[in-house]
Design a protein around this motif. Structure first.
Motif, mmCIF file in Angstrom:
data_model
loop_
_atom_site.group_PDB
_atom_site.id
_atom_site.type_symbol
_atom_site.label_atom_id
_atom_site.label_comp_id
_atom_site.label_asym_id
_atom_site.label_seq_id
_atom_site.Cartn_x
_atom_site.Cartn_y
_atom_site.Cartn_z
ATOM 1 N N MET A 195 -3.618 15.788 1.220
ATOM 2 C CA MET A 195 -4.118 14.454 0.887
ATOM 3 C C MET A 195 -3.350 13.893 -0.299
ATOM 4 N N GLU A 196 -3.050 12.596 -0.226
ATOM 5 C CA GLU A 196 -2.370 11.913 -1.326
ATOM 6 C C GLU A 196 -3.177 10.694 -1.754
ATOM 7 N N LEU A 197 -3.251 10.475 -3.058
ATOM 8 C CA LEU A 197 -3.928 9.313 -3.613
ATOM 9 C C LEU A 197 -2.982 8.604 -4.569
ATOM 10 N N ILE A 198 -3.096 7.283 -4.640
ATOM 11 C CA ILE A 198 -2.343 6.521 -5.643
ATOM 12 C C ILE A 198 -3.339 5.765 -6.502
ATOM 13 N N ASP A 199 -3.257 6.004 -7.796
ATOM 14 C CA ASP A 199 -4.098 5.332 -8.782
ATOM 15 C C ASP A 199 -3.375 4.050 -9.189
ATOM 16 N N PHE B 237 1.802 -2.839 -1.000
ATOM 17 C CA PHE B 237 1.511 -3.920 -1.933
ATOM 18 C C PHE B 237 2.497 -3.945 -3.098
ATOM 19 N N PHE B 238 2.729 -2.780 -3.700
ATOM 20 C CA PHE B 238 3.613 -2.705 -4.863
ATOM 21 C C PHE B 238 5.082 -2.499 -4.491
ATOM 22 N N ARG B 239 5.332 -2.339 -3.182
ATOM 23 C CA ARG B 239 6.695 -2.124 -2.686
ATOM 24 C C ARG B 239 7.322 -0.875 -3.315
ATOM 25 N N ILE B 240 6.543 0.193 -3.282
ATOM 26 C CA ILE B 240 7.018 1.461 -3.829
ATOM 27 C C ILE B 240 7.134 2.452 -2.686
ATOM 28 N N SER B 241 8.100 3.332 -2.796
ATOM 29 C CA SER B 241 8.346 4.309 -1.748
ATOM 30 C C SER B 241 8.119 5.708 -2.285
ATOM 31 N N GLU B 242 7.994 6.658 -1.384
ATOM 32 C CA GLU B 242 7.844 8.029 -1.791
ATOM 33 C C GLU B 242 9.126 8.487 -2.490
ATOM 34 N N PRO B 243 8.981 9.257 -3.577
ATOM 35 C CA PRO B 243 10.166 9.714 -4.301
ATOM 36 C C PRO B 243 10.994 10.684 -3.482
ATOM 37 N N THR C 209 -3.393 4.763 0.138
ATOM 38 C CA THR C 209 -2.043 5.123 -0.307
ATOM 39 C C THR C 209 -1.006 4.264 0.400
ATOM 40 N N GLU C 210 -1.184 4.080 1.694
ATOM 41 C CA GLU C 210 -0.281 3.200 2.443
ATOM 42 C C GLU C 210 -0.351 1.773 1.909
ATOM 43 N N ASN C 211 -1.567 1.303 1.622
ATOM 44 C CA ASN C 211 -1.735 -0.046 1.081
ATOM 45 C C ASN C 211 -1.032 -0.205 -0.259
ATOM 46 N N ALA C 212 -1.177 0.800 -1.120
ATOM 47 C CA ALA C 212 -0.561 0.731 -2.450
ATOM 48 C C ALA C 212 0.958 0.681 -2.342
ATOM 49 N N ARG C 213 1.510 1.496 -1.467
ATOM 50 C CA ARG C 213 2.973 1.508 -1.315
ATOM 51 C C ARG C 213 3.462 0.165 -0.776
ATOM 52 N N ASP D 100 -9.667 -2.471 6.035
ATOM 53 C CA ASP D 100 -8.888 -1.270 5.734
ATOM 54 C C ASP D 100 -7.577 -1.591 5.031
ATOM 55 N N ASP D 101 -6.955 -2.705 5.405
ATOM 56 C CA ASP D 101 -5.619 -3.001 4.868
ATOM 57 C C ASP D 101 -5.643 -3.781 3.557
ATOM 58 N N ARG D 102 -6.825 -3.972 2.957
ATOM 59 C CA ARG D 102 -6.899 -4.680 1.668
ATOM 60 C C ARG D 102 -7.565 -3.837 0.575
ATOM 61 N N LEU D 103 -7.806 -2.591 0.859
ATOM 62 C CA LEU D 103 -8.525 -1.712 -0.071
ATOM 63 C C LEU D 103 -7.545 -0.901 -0.904
ATOM 64 N N LEU D 104 -7.763 -0.891 -2.222
ATOM 65 C CA LEU D 104 -6.983 -0.076 -3.138
ATOM 66 C C LEU D 104 -7.940 0.677 -4.065
ATOM 67 N N LEU D 105 -7.490 1.818 -4.569
ATOM 68 C CA LEU D 105 -8.319 2.646 -5.436
ATOM 69 C C LEU D 105 -7.660 2.830 -6.797
ATOM 70 N N GLU D 106 -8.492 3.005 -7.811
ATOM 71 C CA GLU D 106 -7.977 3.179 -9.170
ATOM 72 C C GLU D 106 -9.018 3.852 -10.042
#
Length: 264
Positions: A1-5, A258-264, A252-256, A198-204
């Motif tokens: 499992m992966e989470l993005i804060d 929305f912020f246009r960030i990719s997996e390292p 996690t998909e939403n965060a990537r 589902d596609d507008r939810l982010l966690l922090e």
């Protein structure tokens, strides 16, 4: 499992002595990435400094309504310069907060409108703050929405279904914190959470604030940390009738995205 804060105040003095350990504990707790919140010019510089230490950290650049009285030509120029940094993924934290008015409302409006204009010019997403100012905040966003193509997240959303619907209608994402675990003060939010697509939810976490109340045994320290992200995900999953793994994956998909960030 992966989470993005998507919102951690890692530049806070509360993390000054053990930030390295905080980051390691987060990674060990399945937090695959964190966005470090900037709330002033100095704080945004510090957030970027922290973000540059790891490929799984990013930052925002902006001036919180509490600090809006500091907005001037130098601040504007500084935030604009930071917005061009590769690690800076959003403009903000910005918005309106009429709860205690640490900055006069007039200064808050000036700083908010300037940062909306910056987001429009840079096409960066907006990282937004609103407290006790919903009507004016919404009207301001509506007025600027046609120029904003980078998206917006209402960070630390704590309101109810009506407010959620209004922001969603504008295309905003909603960031949910440990406030959702508070069955008394968080009742309105708990009603709204199942209504978020589902596609507008982010966690922090909004660490070091808003520690989830579901942590057991309760930590001796009242300082919240990104390592407690799972407790937010679990509470959200229960309210939505989804598994924690499903909520983790979609946010996690939403965060990537929305912020246009990719997996390292």
């Amino acid at each position: 499992m992966e989470l993005i804060d998507i919102g951690a105040n890692l530049g806070s003095q509360q993390f000054k002595k053990d930030l390295t350990d905080v980051l390691e504990r987060a990674r060990s707790a399945d937090v695959a990435g964190m966005v470090v919140t900037g709330t002033s010019l100095a704080g945004s510089c510090r957030a970027l400094e922290i973000a540059k230490t790891s490929p799984t950290l990013w930052s925002t650049a902006g001036v919180h309504p509490h600090d809006a009285k500091e907005w001037n030509a130098e601040t504007s120029q500084g935030i604009r310069a930071l917005s061009g940094e590769a690690k800076v993924v959003a403009v903000g934290e910005c918005g309106l907060d009429f709860n205690r008015n640490f900055s006069p409302p007039s200064d808050q409006r000036t700083a908010f409108e300037a940062q909306l204009a910056l987001a429009a010019k840079t096409s960066l997403p907006l990282f937004l703050h609103q407290r006790d100012a919903h009507d004016e905040f919404l009207a301001t966003l509506q007025g600027a929405s046609q120029d904003l193509d980078g998206g917006a997240v209402v960070h630390c959303f704590t309101d109810g279904p009506a407010e959620a619907e209004a922001y969603l209608d504008l295309g905003c994402y909603l960031g949910v914190t440990g406030w959702v675990t508070d069955k008394k003060r968080g009742d309105a939010l708990r009603q709204a959470v199942p209504l978020i697509p589902d596609d507008r939810l982010l966690l922090e976490t909004d660490a070091p604030y808003l520690m989830p109340q579901t942590i057991s045994p309760k930590p001796k320290s009242r300082r919240n940390e990104p390592m407690y992200m799972r407790h937010v995900a679990e509470a959200v999953a229960e309210l939505r009738g989804q598994s924690t793994e499903e909520v983790a994956a979609l946010t996690t998909e939403n965060a990537r995205r929305f912020f246009r960030i990719s997996e390292p």
